[in-house]
Design an enzyme around this catalytic site. Sequence first.
Site, PDB file in Angstrom:
ATOM      1  N   VAL A   1      -2.433   0.268  -2.138  1.00  0.00           N
ATOM      2  CA  VAL A   1      -1.715  -1.213  -1.813  1.00  0.00           C
ATOM      3  C   VAL A   1      -0.885  -1.726  -2.885  1.00  0.00           C
ATOM      4  O   VAL A   1      -0.052  -2.747  -2.493  1.00  0.00           O
ATOM      5  CB  VAL A   1      -2.931  -2.259  -1.763  1.00  0.00           C
ATOM      6  CG1 VAL A   1      -3.810  -1.778  -0.417  1.00  0.00           C
ATOM      7  CG2 VAL A   1      -3.692  -2.123  -2.819  1.00  0.00           C
TER       8      VAL A   1
ATOM      9  N   TYR B   1      -5.964   6.092   6.259  1.00  0.00           N
ATOM     10  CA  TYR B   1      -7.026   5.154   6.693  1.00  0.00           C
ATOM     11  C   TYR B   1      -6.964   5.384   8.305  1.00  0.00           C
ATOM     12  O   TYR B   1      -7.048   6.416   8.940  1.00  0.00           O
ATOM     13  CB  TYR B   1      -6.967   3.987   6.388  1.00  0.00           C
ATOM     14  CG  TYR B   1      -6.859   3.707   4.944  1.00  0.00           C
ATOM     15  CD1 TYR B   1      -7.621   4.257   4.089  1.00  0.00           C
ATOM     16  CD2 TYR B   1      -5.596   3.351   4.061  1.00  0.00           C
ATOM     17  CE1 TYR B   1      -7.502   4.119   2.458  1.00  0.00           C
ATOM     18  CE2 TYR B   1      -5.479   3.303   2.854  1.00  0.00           C
ATOM     19  CZ  TYR B   1      -6.331   3.756   1.921  1.00  0.00           C
ATOM     20  OH  TYR B   1      -6.240   3.529   0.721  1.00  0.00           O
TER      21      TYR B   1
ATOM     22  N   TYR C   1     -12.889   3.075 -11.716  1.00  0.00           N
ATOM     23  CA  TYR C   1     -11.955   3.159 -10.718  1.00  0.00           C
ATOM     24  C   TYR C   1     -10.939   2.039 -10.564  1.00  0.00           C
ATOM     25  O   TYR C   1      -9.998   2.280 -10.201  1.00  0.00           O
ATOM     26  CB  TYR C   1     -13.142   2.690  -9.530  1.00  0.00           C
ATOM     27  CG  TYR C   1     -12.374   2.549  -8.394  1.00  0.00           C
ATOM     28  CD1 TYR C   1     -11.572   3.738  -7.266  1.00  0.00           C
ATOM     29  CD2 TYR C   1     -12.161   1.372  -7.486  1.00  0.00           C
ATOM     30  CE1 TYR C   1     -11.143   3.171  -6.295  1.00  0.00           C
ATOM     31  CE2 TYR C   1     -11.752   0.991  -6.447  1.00  0.00           C
ATOM     32  CZ  TYR C   1     -10.944   1.972  -5.896  1.00  0.00           C
ATOM     33  OH  TYR C   1     -10.321   1.830  -4.854  1.00  0.00           O
TER      34      TYR C   1
HETATM   35  N1  GLN Z   1      -7.577  -1.124  -5.858  1.00  0.00           N
HETATM   36  C1  GLN Z   1      -7.569  -1.151  -4.467  1.00  0.00           C
HETATM   37  C2  GLN Z   1      -8.902  -1.725  -3.878  1.00  0.00           C
HETATM   38  O1  GLN Z   1      -9.947  -0.985  -4.110  1.00  0.00           O
HETATM   39  C3  GLN Z   1      -7.120   0.238  -4.062  1.00  0.00           C
HETATM   40  C4  GLN Z   1      -6.817   0.029  -2.452  1.00  0.00           C
HETATM   41  C5  GLN Z   1      -5.579   0.583  -1.826  1.00  0.00           C
HETATM   42  O2  GLN Z   1      -4.499   0.885  -2.411  1.00  0.00           O
HETATM   43  N2  GLN Z   1      -5.547   0.932  -0.581  1.00  0.00           N
HETATM   44  O3  GLN Z   1      -8.901  -2.379  -3.006  1.00  0.00           O
END
Ligand code: GLN
Length: 607
Positions: free
Chosen positions: A259, A241, A189
């Site tokens: 993010v 979200y 992941y």
């Molecule tokens: N790699 C990031 C995390 O798991 C992805 C989160 C996101 O992009 N919103 O926190």
Amino acid sequence: MQSPIQTYLEDLHNSLVSLTDGELASYIPELTKVNPDWFGISLVTMDGLAYNVGDADQLFTIQSVSKPFVYATALADRGVELVSSKIGVEPSGDAFNSISLDPQSGAPLNPMINAGAIATTSLLAGTDPQAQWQRLSSSMSTFVGRDLEIDDSVYHSESATGFRNRAIAWMLKNFGIIDGDPMAALENYFRQCSFEVSCQDLAFMAATLANGGVHPVTGRRALPAEHVERVLSVMATCGMYNYAGSWLFEVGMPAKSGVGGGIIAVLPGRFGIGIFSPKLDAKGNSARGIEVCKRLSKDFSLHVFGRSGHPSMALGRVYSGADAPSRRQPSSEMRSYLTEHARRIKYLCLHGYLAVDGVEYIIRRMLQMASDTHSYILDLHQVDGISDCAARLLNEARRGFGHDGIAVVFTRIHARKSITQALRRVAARGDRGYLSFEDNDLAVEWCENRLFGEAAIPPITFASLANFLLFKGMPLDLTEQVEAATTRQAFSTGQEIVTAGQAGDGRMYFIESGQVSVLVPLADGAHHRITSLSAGMNFGEMVLLGQTNRTATVCADTEVQCRILGSHQLEEITATSPMIKIILLENLARDMANSLRRATQWISALA
Ligand code: GLN
């Protein structure tokens, strides 16, 4: 000329450069090293064209934008039933890193939050985590259309600090959602979040979803069609979200943010959009990215619940002035110029409701043909409506082409209030406005005149009968004999020279200068204009065949000077010189055969 779509996107980009709100994601330390000013926008069409603005090639980590594509892969690998038993499809209304699990089963509420995404990654086909990773990265590459690399430093940075995600993965193990080693799934992941992409890559991934699962350029299927809707539904309800509801309400496109500053938005059957700007708002979504989507949705009426249809449906037949010349009979000089150049007049038949995607398609086709085009005739006869943004783009294209010396005229919109009003609403200040014609024939004639203007073909005056087609091949002494028997008459603009239905007085008219229209009366009192005639052409010559009643009305379009030959005078001369009549009849027959050929050409062009 630059496409107005490109111009629009550049303007949008420019107007949002000053928006510097938000913060870089800092919980993954490496993410704070990116340039906060980067800003790219990319929009990809269903036939694979990318409109790019700003830092569209800049690579950054995909982060959560990977989630819908990994979910798509899990659906393809394990089927809906199994995947649904482990991961829900309910919006959590919580932040991306919330531990939103079903209280009974422990299943994450949806695959877009981290809990759901980690579970999804663990479900991919493969006997061990390495094999699963192979599957994951090859599936991702198919969506993008190229092989992807991961940003090792971001990956290690997240792996070294991702304690919350580690806790989530153990919770999933506890509830039996993850079968194997949760830490191995978690590393996959983290790696999937570190794929380096550009916003153009994102736009292609979005376009692949928009295109029913097939990459618009490579033509490779990334996802079975049956799963596309499922992925888009989850994106629509959970992709943003705890902002998802407002997002659907305001923007109305299935979307996903990450993010790293990336956002994708998918317009099924229409566009894929990718945006990159790393500063995030309080909810973890790219601040500029959100604004770009809001504006695009509003300006281009892109809300998914707005409408649907394939953009290419907006364009029907395309043909040229060589296929369907004007019904005017050109002089021989004009005719030979048209033989070479009439193909540079292009007719485009537009269809249906014109929205931004259809108009984008039409403008692009026009841009492709532009180098071989002198005028465009846009036939709007079959258009049932046009959105303001589509009208604006069409109008801008008209002005842009005009700037490049290519005329764009509209036809058959006179009685179409909704269209003319939209075109007028969007007319820019100081713009002289669009030119429109009641029918294609008037339009093509106008375009032909433009061609003659380009070649500086002068409006010829024909002082001698010898110049007229009807007298072709006649010995000069005979022509002079006829000429001596003619009279001259001038007509003023608008004057009716002959009237349909009236008994003929046997006069034949030879136009020395000016232009006339030949009109056939319609039942409702209006007239249908069948042709226009200019200097060097004649009318009333059916008298030669013994026809007496006038079948059409002839009106002077300009000041007209005619030479007139009465049938009595002609009979007198031909009594002594029968050759005259033979030659006239021969020429008449040839001329009629030519008209017939042109009519056949028209009919086959329209078939
Ligand atoms: N790699 C990031 C995390 O798991 C992805 C989160 C996101 O992009 N919103 O926190």
